[in-house]
Design a protein around this motif. Structure first.
Motif, PDB file in Angstrom:
ATOM      1  N   LEU A   1       5.025  43.196  25.780  1.00 35.63           N
ATOM      2  CA  LEU A   1       4.601  44.065  26.880  1.00 35.63           C
ATOM      3  C   LEU A   1       5.806  44.626  27.626  1.00 35.63           C
ATOM      4  O   LEU A   1       5.791  45.786  28.067  1.00 35.63           O
ATOM      5  N   ARG A   2       6.848  43.836  27.760  1.00 37.79           N
ATOM      6  CA  ARG A   2       8.059  44.338  28.413  1.00 37.79           C
ATOM      7  C   ARG A   2       8.680  45.466  27.590  1.00 37.79           C
ATOM      8  O   ARG A   2       9.145  46.476  28.143  1.00 37.79           O
TER       9      ARG A   2
ATOM     10  N   CYS B   1       6.710  48.540  28.157  1.00 35.34           N
ATOM     11  CA  CYS B   1       7.055  49.128  29.458  1.00 35.34           C
ATOM     12  C   CYS B   1       8.336  49.961  29.346  1.00 35.34           C
ATOM     13  O   CYS B   1       8.425  51.054  29.923  1.00 35.34           O
TER      14      CYS B   1
ATOM     15  N   ARG C   1       7.152  46.438  36.648  1.00 38.09           N
ATOM     16  CA  ARG C   1       6.884  45.868  35.328  1.00 38.09           C
ATOM     17  C   ARG C   1       6.312  44.455  35.375  1.00 38.09           C
ATOM     18  O   ARG C   1       5.357  44.138  34.665  1.00 38.09           O
TER      19      ARG C   1
ATOM     20  N   ARG D   1       2.721  44.549  36.427  1.00 39.19           N
ATOM     21  CA  ARG D   1       1.905  45.209  35.413  1.00 39.19           C
ATOM     22  C   ARG D   1       1.674  44.292  34.211  1.00 39.19           C
ATOM     23  O   ARG D   1       0.558  44.182  33.705  1.00 39.19           O
ATOM     24  N   ILE D   2       2.726  43.602  33.771  1.00 41.43           N
ATOM     25  CA  ILE D   2       2.591  42.711  32.617  1.00 41.43           C
ATOM     26  C   ILE D   2       1.662  41.551  32.933  1.00 41.43           C
ATOM     27  O   ILE D   2       0.779  41.193  32.136  1.00 41.43           O
TER      28      ILE D   2
ATOM     29  N   LEU E   1      -1.946  42.738  32.895  1.00 39.45           N
ATOM     30  CA  LEU E   1      -2.495  42.996  31.564  1.00 39.45           C
ATOM     31  C   LEU E   1      -2.716  41.704  30.781  1.00 39.45           C
ATOM     32  O   LEU E   1      -3.709  41.569  30.062  1.00 39.45           O
TER      33      LEU E   1
ATOM     34  N   THR F   1      -0.606  46.636  25.102  1.00 39.79           N
ATOM     35  CA  THR F   1       0.628  47.439  25.038  1.00 39.79           C
ATOM     36  C   THR F   1       0.324  48.934  25.177  1.00 39.79           C
ATOM     37  O   THR F   1       1.174  49.699  25.628  1.00 39.79           O
TER      38      THR F   1
ATOM     39  N   VAL G   1       0.110  49.798  29.247  1.00 31.82           N
ATOM     40  CA  VAL G   1       1.104  49.406  30.236  1.00 31.82           C
ATOM     41  C   VAL G   1       1.409  50.536  31.228  1.00 31.82           C
ATOM     42  O   VAL G   1       1.758  50.280  32.386  1.00 31.82           O
TER      43      VAL G   1
END
Length: 357
Positions: free
Chosen positions: A100-101, A104, A114, A117-118, A121, A150, A153
């Motif tokens: 996921l990072r 982003c 970030r 957000r991660i 999710l 993903t 994001v």
């Protein structure tokens, strides 16, 4: 900006080898809609999606996505959509958090946003407890959920799901269904292609069916099922070889209302008619009088399977309708397009200028 998430007009895609993958497709998808796009393998579903997400350039026609011209301004389109392809795009050597990072980074999510957000999710797709585990150890359903995360994001206005639950067991599929419903309820427009017609029936507000590169039917699941032409009576015979004789009996013009269709099946015959339920007993009596033994029967409402098989001409051994009336397939495909035109038997619009809505 328009009120449409997708506005595609007369889109055609011809490949370098001359293959016409898509021919004259019109699509109008409202903002916030859960839209389904169905069709057999090779019908053009993935080609249409790749055109809408700017991975393919159309040979002809116009495409606007979230108010941006997909041909003239593809970067703006990509910034406002998410795309979950048939094959997962996650890196199996990275953890769920790292995947996921990386997404982003790729989508340009501001660094200050970030972490939040991660975490959001991971909770949404129920992977918080395994955030630090490598994706290679995940089950197929977990990988699919991470892949979907993903694609979200950057909080896209519109997400494309290309057969997202293929290969999953029913439990994993149901969990993804709930996830897709949730993001749609929160305002995200969803464009779904699927081979699971139950999935489309459960999730979609409206559907289009594509066949041989053309849209051949459009409407809500309920509307499409109504156009099949009534309820469906299935009759199982002791000797399936007697299905020709049984179909002849069922075609008696005094037995079912005009517009009924009779088709042979592996076990007997199937009748689609407005009065299938009320006249079913009469058919059983007629078959008995003709010396044809019946071992089972049932009456049911049409399903999306019936719609799909009808409009894509994939029902085997079709028998003509009573009195020469249209078959179920013709009934579905002759739906008005909303601008004075209709869809003909090959899926081309005749008259009118508008698209599917």
């Amino acid at each position: 900006m328009t009120d449409y998430a997708i506005e595609a007009r007369d889109v055609a895609v011809t490949y370098a080898d001359g293959t016409e993958a898509v021919r004259g497709v019109d699509l109008l998808v409202d903002e916030g809609e859960f839209f389904g796009f169905l069709g057999p393998n090779g019908a053009g579903k993935t080609t249409v999606i790749k055109t809408l997400v700017t991975l393919l350039r159309p040979t002809a026609g116009s495409v606007e996505v979230n108010g941006f011209d997909a041909i003239a301004d593809p970067h703006s389109v990509r910034a406002t959509v998410g795309y979950m392809a048939q094959e997962t795009s996650i890196d199996p050597e990275l953890t769920a958090y790292e995947n996921l990072r990386f997404a982003c980074d790729a989508y340009g999510v501001p660094k200050a946003d970030r972490t939040e957000r991660i975490d959001e999710l991971l909770e949404l797709v129920e992977l918080t407890d395994v955030a630090d585990k490598v994706a290679d150890d995940f089950s197929g359903g977990m990988k699919k959920r991470l892949d979907a995360a993903t694609a979200l994001v950057h909080r896209p206005q519109l997400v494309f799901l290309d057969e997202p639950t293929t290969g999953l067991d029913p439990a994993a599929r149901n969990r993804l269904w709930e996830y897709f419903r949730r993001i749609n309820d929160e305002g995200t427009t969803v464009f779904l292609t699927t081979q699971y017609l139950e999935e489309a029936d459960q999730l979609c507000d409206r559907l289009s069916v594509i066949q041989r590169g053309r849209v051949v039917a459009d409407g809500s699941p309920a509307e499409l099922k109504r156009r099949v032409g009534g309820e469906i009576l299935g009759v199982d015979l002791a000797d399936p070889a007697a299905s020709d004789r049984a179909a002849t009996v069922a075609r008696d013009e005094e037995l079912f209302a005009e517009g009924a269709t009779i088709e042979r099946t592996e076990s007997g015959i199937e009748v689609t008619a407005r009065d299938a339920r009320t006249r079913g007993t009469d058919l059983l009596v007629a078959l008995r009088d003709a010396g044809i033994e019946v071992v089972g029967f049932d009456v049911r409402a049409p399903t999306l399977d019936d719609v799909f098989l009808a409009v894509t001409d994939e029902r085997p051994n079709s028998v003509e309708g009573v009195g020469g009336e249209s078959t179920a397939a013709e009934a579905v495909r002759s739906k008005p397009t909303g601008d004075g035109g209709t869809v003909d038997g090959e899926g081309a619009e005749t008259g009118g200028t508008g698209g599917n809505r």
